[in-house]
Scaffold this motif. Structure first.
Motif, short mmCIF file in Angstrom:
data_model
loop_
_atom_site.label_atom_id
_atom_site.label_comp_id
_atom_site.label_asym_id
_atom_site.label_seq_id
_atom_site.Cartn_x
_atom_site.Cartn_y
_atom_site.Cartn_z
N GLY A 1 0.80 -1.28 0.04
CA GLY A 1 0.19 0.02 0.04
C GLY A 1 0.91 1.15 0.10
O GLY A 1 0.15 2.39 -0.34
N SER A 2 2.06 1.18 0.29
CA SER A 2 3.17 2.12 0.22
C SER A 2 3.18 2.54 -1.26
O SER A 2 3.14 2.12 -2.25
CB SER A 2 4.22 1.95 1.07
N SER A 3 3.74 3.89 -1.19
CA SER A 3 4.00 4.50 -2.69
C SER A 3 5.14 4.07 -3.54
O SER A 3 5.26 3.61 -4.55
CB SER A 3 4.09 6.06 -2.88
N GLY A 4 6.08 3.33 -2.55
CA GLY A 4 7.25 2.64 -2.86
C GLY A 4 7.07 1.30 -3.60
O GLY A 4 7.68 0.81 -4.47
N ARG A 5 5.77 0.71 -3.45
CA ARG A 5 5.35 -0.26 -4.20
C ARG A 5 4.95 -0.23 -5.42
O ARG A 5 4.80 -1.04 -6.59
CB ARG A 5 4.34 -1.04 -3.47
N LEU A 6 4.51 1.18 -5.62
CA LEU A 6 4.12 1.44 -7.15
C LEU A 6 5.26 2.43 -7.91
O LEU A 6 5.08 2.14 -9.32
CB LEU A 6 2.95 2.65 -6.82
N PHE A 7 6.43 2.86 -7.46
CA PHE A 7 7.12 3.60 -8.38
C PHE A 7 8.44 3.60 -7.35
O PHE A 7 8.32 3.23 -6.15
CB PHE A 7 6.95 4.88 -8.87
N TYR A 8 9.54 4.05 -7.93
CA TYR A 8 10.89 4.17 -7.08
C TYR A 8 10.79 5.32 -5.96
O TYR A 8 10.68 6.70 -6.75
CB TYR A 8 12.02 4.30 -8.00
N VAL A 9 10.79 5.11 -4.92
CA VAL A 9 10.71 6.15 -3.88
C VAL A 9 11.91 5.74 -2.91
O VAL A 9 11.60 5.10 -1.99
CB VAL A 9 9.49 6.49 -3.05
N PRO A 10 12.81 6.51 -2.96
CA PRO A 10 14.06 6.09 -2.23
C PRO A 10 13.73 5.94 -0.48
O PRO A 10 14.57 5.23 0.06
CB PRO A 10 15.21 6.94 -2.61
N SER A 11 13.04 6.99 -0.07
CA SER A 11 12.97 7.10 1.38
C SER A 11 12.21 6.09 1.78
O SER A 11 12.17 5.62 3.05
CB SER A 11 12.10 8.11 1.75
#
Length: 461
Positions: A121-131
Motif C-alpha cells: 500500500g506504500s507509494s514505494g510499491r508503485l514506483f521508485y521512492v528512495p525514502s
C-alpha cells in the motif's frame, strides 16, 4: 418560336386551324410512320433529360454534404482540426477550442529489498521512492524474499479549453487527473477484489497571456530535463519534483512565481518527521531563466523560502541548474544539479527534511544537494534506450542540541542507477522494460538496497 405580338399570334392560330384538315387528309402512310418514330424519339429524349436532371440533383446533394464535412474538418486558426462544427463548450466563450488527451499505463514490478519488504500500500510499491527503502537495526535478519506488484494507477487524462479574444488575448483553462491517490473507500480500494481507485487532481490552472494561477509544476522544476523512464520518474534522488498552487508570470524565457509554502521538520531528539506544518506566512518565491536552441536547452532556477514551526522561523535558499544537450539525431544528455538550504520537499520526494528542530526548540535549515545525468540513445525508428544515474545527500548537523542515537537514523545519502529499453511497435504505443538498483544510507552507516525489474505498456491518446 414564340412571337411577342398578340395580333400575329392570333393570325397564326387561325391559319393553322384552316389548313390542319387538309394537311391531315394529305398525309401518306410513310409520313405517319415517320411521325410515330419522331414521337418515339421525343419520348426517349425526354426520358434521358429526366434521368440527367435526377443525376445532377444527386451530384449537387453529394457535393453539399462533402462541403459540410470539409468545413467541419478544416483546421482552426491555430492549425488544430475541429472535432465538430457545433460548440462543445456550451457555457464557455464563443469559438473556444476544446481538447482532450492522456494515456493508459500498465506497470508490473518484481522487487527485492535487502532489509525486508516495503509496506504493502506504500507509494514505494508503485514506483521508485528512495525514502521507502527499508533499513533495519544492526543485527536484525530481515525477510528479503522478492515480491510482485501490478497496477494501472498512473493512467492519466486531461482537458483543456483555449480561447483567443478579438483583441488577441489568450485564455486557457487546464485540468489533469490520474488515479494515484488510493481507493475511494477501504473496501473498494484494496487489491483483494476490485482495485478501485479514486480520481486525483494533478493540475488545475487558468492562464491569461503571461499570467498563470492555479496548481501546476513548480517554477523551480525543469520538467523538460526529466529522462525517458519506465518508472514514474526514474532519477528520483536528484530531481526536483513538486506540483502545487501558485501565481506565475512569464516573459520570454524568464518566469517568477509565488507558490504554496509548507515546512517539513525533523525533530532531533526523536527523529520524528512532520511533513508540513501549515503555519507558514510567506509563500515560496522562485525565479527561472531558460534558453533554447537546436542544441537543446539550459535552465537556471532560484528558490527563496521561509520556514516556520510553531513560533520558530528560519530561512533558506537553493539553486537548480538543468538542461538537455542534443548529440546528433540519435542521442541526448539530460541532467540536473541542485544545492541549497531547505531543499527538503522539493527534491527526491522529500527524502530529506527542510529543517531540523533541536532540543532548545530552535529551527535550522538542512543543507542538501543532488543531481542526475541520463543518456538517451535512439537505436532505430521503433526502439530506444536510456541509462540513468541519480543521487542526493544531506548535511545532518550532529552538533545540534539533542543529537542522540535516535537521530542517527536520519538519511544521509541515497543513489540509484536505471537502464531501460522501450519499443514502440505502433504509433503512441510503448512497451518497455527497466532494471534498477537503489541504495539508502543512514547517518550511523546502516544501509538498505532495492533491486527491481519493471515492465510497462503505455498507450497515449
Amino acid at each position: 418560336m414564340q412571337t411577342r405580338n398578340p395580333r400575329k399570334r392570333l393570325m397564326l392560330a387561325v391559319t393553322v386551324a384552316l389548313l390542319a384538315p387538309g394537311l391531315a387528309f394529305g398525309q401518306t402512310a410513310k409520313e405517319k410512320e415517320l411521325e410515330a418514330r419522331i414521337a418515339q424519339l421525343e419520348a426517349q429524349v425526354q426520358a434521358l433529360l429526366s434521368a440527367q436532371q435526377q443525376q445532377q440533383a444527386s451530384i449537387a446533394q453529394t457535393q453539399t454534404q462533402l462541403d459540410e464535412v470539409k468545413v467541419a474538418q478544416a483546421p482552426a486558426a491555430d492549425g488544430k482540426p475541429k472535432i465538430q462544427s457545433t460548440p462543445i463548450l456550451t457555457a464557455g466563450n464563443p469559438n473556444s477550442t476544446f481538447s482532450y488527451g492522456g494515456f493508459i499505463k500498465f506497470d508490473g514490478m518484481l522487487t527485492d529489498t535487502s532489509d525486508g519488504a516495503i509496506a504493502d500500500g506504500s507509494s514505494g510499491r508503485l514506483f521508485y521512492v528512495p525514502s521507502t527503502i527499508p533499513v533495519v537495526a544492526n543485527g536484525a535478519e530481515p525477510d528479503s524474499d522478492p515480491y510482485t506488484d501490478f497496477h494501472a494507477q498512473f493512467s492519466r487524462f486531461w482537458l483543456s479549453a483555449d480561447h483567443v479574444t478579438d483583441n488577441g488575448d489568450k485564455l486557457k483553462g487546464y485540468v489533469e487527473m490520474d488515479f494515484f491517490g488510493g481507493g475511494s473507500n477501504a473496501l473498494a480500494g484494496n487489491e483483494v477484489a476490485t482495485n478501485t481507485y479514486a480520481v486525483t487532481l494533478r493540475q488545475a490552472y487558468v492562464s491569461w497571456n503571461n499570467w498563470l494561477a492555479g496548481q501546476t509544476w513548480s517554477n523551480f522544476q525543469d520538467t523538460a530535463a526529466l529522462p525517458d523512464a519506465v518508472d514514474f520518474v526514474g532519477v528520483t534522488e536528484g530531481a526536483t519534483f513538486v506540483r502545487q498552487a501558485q501565481i506565475r508570470y512569464t516573459k520570454g524565457g524568464f518566469s517568477v512565481s509565488a507558490e504554496n509554502p509548507q515546512t517539513t521538520v525533523n525533530t532531533i531528539a526523536t527523529a520524528a518527521r512532520t511533513n508540513g506544518t501549515g503555519s507558514n506566512t510567506m509563500p515560496d518565491l522562485t525565479a527561472r531563466w531558460v534558453t533554447k536552441g537546436k542544441w537543446g536547452h539550459f535552465s537556471a532556477a532560484g528558490l527563496l523560502r521561509q520556514f516556520k514551526a510553531g513560533d520558530e522561523t528560519a530561512s533558506g535558499a537553493a539553486v537548480s541548474l538543468s538542461g538537455k544537450f542534443n548529440l546528433g539525431d540519435s542521442d541526448d544528455i539530460r541532467w540536473m544539479a541542485n544545492y541549497g538550504d531547505g531543499l527538503g520537499r522539493y527534491m527526491a520526494f522529500g527524502l530529506g527534511p527542510d529543517t531540523a528542530l533541536d532540543a532548545n526548540g530552535e529551527l535550522h535549515a538542512v543543507t542538501g544537494m543532488g543531481g542526475f545525468v541520463a543518456w538517451r540513445h535512439v537505436i532505430g525508428p521503433k526502439l530506444r534506450s536510456n541509462l540513468m544515474y541519480s543521487m542526493a545527500a544531506f548535511d545532518n548537523d550532529k552538533d545540534l542540541a539533542g543529537w542522540n542515537l535516535l537521530s542517527e537514523a536520519a538519511t544521509e545519502r541515497a543513489s540509484s542507477i536505471h537502464a531501460n529499453l522501450i519499443y514502440s511497435p505502433l504509433p503512441k504505443l510503448d512497451v518497455g522494460v527497466e532494471i534498477g538498483y537503489g541504495k539508502r544510507e543512514l547517518e550511523d552507516s546502516r544501509e538498505g538496497d532495492l533491486k527491481r525489474v519493471q515492465a510497462t505498456v503505455k498507450y497515449s491518446f
